[in-house]
Motif scaffolding. Structure first.
Motif, short mmCIF file in Angstrom:
data_model
loop_
_atom_site.label_atom_id
_atom_site.label_comp_id
_atom_site.label_asym_id
_atom_site.label_seq_id
_atom_site.Cartn_x
_atom_site.Cartn_y
_atom_site.Cartn_z
N UNK A 274 6.32 3.60 -3.25
CA UNK A 274 6.33 3.21 -1.85
C UNK A 274 5.20 3.91 -1.09
N UNK A 275 5.02 5.18 -1.35
CA UNK A 275 3.94 5.94 -0.70
C UNK A 275 2.57 5.39 -1.12
N UNK A 276 2.44 5.04 -2.39
CA UNK A 276 1.17 4.49 -2.89
C UNK A 276 0.90 3.12 -2.28
N UNK A 277 1.92 2.27 -2.20
CA UNK A 277 1.74 0.96 -1.58
C UNK A 277 1.36 1.12 -0.11
N UNK A 278 1.98 2.06 0.59
CA UNK A 278 1.64 2.33 1.98
C UNK A 278 0.17 2.74 2.09
N UNK A 279 -0.26 3.63 1.21
CA UNK A 279 -1.66 4.08 1.18
C UNK A 279 -2.59 2.88 0.95
N UNK A 280 -2.22 2.01 0.00
CA UNK A 280 -3.06 0.84 -0.30
C UNK A 280 -3.18 -0.08 0.91
N UNK A 281 -2.06 -0.32 1.59
CA UNK A 281 -2.10 -1.18 2.77
C UNK A 281 -3.02 -0.60 3.84
N UNK A 282 -2.90 0.70 4.08
CA UNK A 282 -3.76 1.34 5.09
C UNK A 282 -5.22 1.32 4.66
N UNK A 283 -5.48 1.53 3.39
CA UNK A 283 -6.85 1.53 2.88
C UNK A 283 -7.47 0.14 2.98
N UNK A 284 -6.69 -0.90 2.69
CA UNK A 284 -7.19 -2.27 2.84
C UNK A 284 -7.50 -2.58 4.30
N UNK A 285 -6.64 -2.12 5.19
CA UNK A 285 -6.89 -2.31 6.62
C UNK A 285 -8.22 -1.66 7.01
N UNK A 286 -8.44 -0.44 6.53
CA UNK A 286 -9.70 0.26 6.83
C UNK A 286 -10.90 -0.45 6.20
N UNK A 287 -10.72 -0.96 4.98
CA UNK A 287 -11.81 -1.70 4.32
C UNK A 287 -12.21 -2.90 5.15
N UNK A 288 -11.21 -3.58 5.69
CA UNK A 288 -11.47 -4.75 6.52
C UNK A 288 -12.18 -4.33 7.81
N UNK A 289 -11.67 -3.32 8.43
CA UNK A 289 -12.19 -2.85 9.72
C UNK A 289 -13.64 -2.36 9.63
N UNK A 290 -13.96 -1.68 8.51
CA UNK A 290 -15.29 -1.07 8.37
C UNK A 290 -16.20 -1.80 7.37
N UNK A 291 -15.76 -2.98 6.89
CA UNK A 291 -16.55 -3.70 5.88
C UNK A 291 -16.95 -2.78 4.74
N UNK A 292 -15.97 -2.14 4.14
CA UNK A 292 -16.21 -1.13 3.11
C UNK A 292 -15.75 -1.62 1.74
N UNK A 293 -16.69 -2.13 0.92
CA UNK A 293 -16.31 -2.63 -0.41
C UNK A 293 -15.78 -1.52 -1.33
#
Length: 135
Positions: free
Chosen positions: A82-101
């Motif tokens: 659950x903690x890892x999935x939460x981290x992944x969701x937040x990281x994807x959000x940041x990837x989208x926000x900052x265009x970070x491949x």
């Protein structure tokens, strides 16, 4: 919609209909990884809208994986996932926000690791007798 897209939609629907719970999780991992790879391509093509939609779908799929966690049977492992999935969701959000491949690739690598472990237990899960067979 072209013929290939129609075929893919029918093929996906058939896979989901015929899937046991373990296979369904495998399909979710595959779907998330596909969306992340497609989002990376959209990011490189400077297609902001397409990238955003694909990342949102990947986040939704990870949320779906999260909803399958069984904290009673899974115990500490379920909490860690659950903690890892939460981290992944937040990281994807940041990837989208900052265009970070690189952030997209980080999440894809994490998903692949979990998926490899999940795929590795497939034979054990499929060979277990169902409760009806035991009773």
């Amino acid at each position: 919609m072209n013929g290939l897209q129609a075929y893919q939609r029918v093929n996906t629907q058939t896979s989901i209909t015929d899937a046991d719970p373990h296979k369904l999780i495998q399909l979710l991992y595959n779907g998330a990884l596909e969306r992340i790879n497609m989002a990376k391509a959209r990011m490189q093509a400077k297609d902001i809208e397409g990238k955003g939609k694909l990342i949102s779908k990947a986040i939704d799929i990870i949320g779906g994986l999260r909803s399958f966690l069984d904290f009673e049977q899974g115990g500490e492992l379920a909490k860690q996932l659950e903690a890892l999935y939460d981290y992944m969701e937040r990281t994807l959000f940041e990837a989208n926000r900052h265009n970070d491949p690189a952030k997209l690739e980080e999440v894809a690598a994490l998903l692949r690791q979990i998926k490899d472990g999940w795929d590795g237990i497939r034979s054990e899960v499929v060979q277990q007798p169902s409760p009806q067979e035991v009773g």
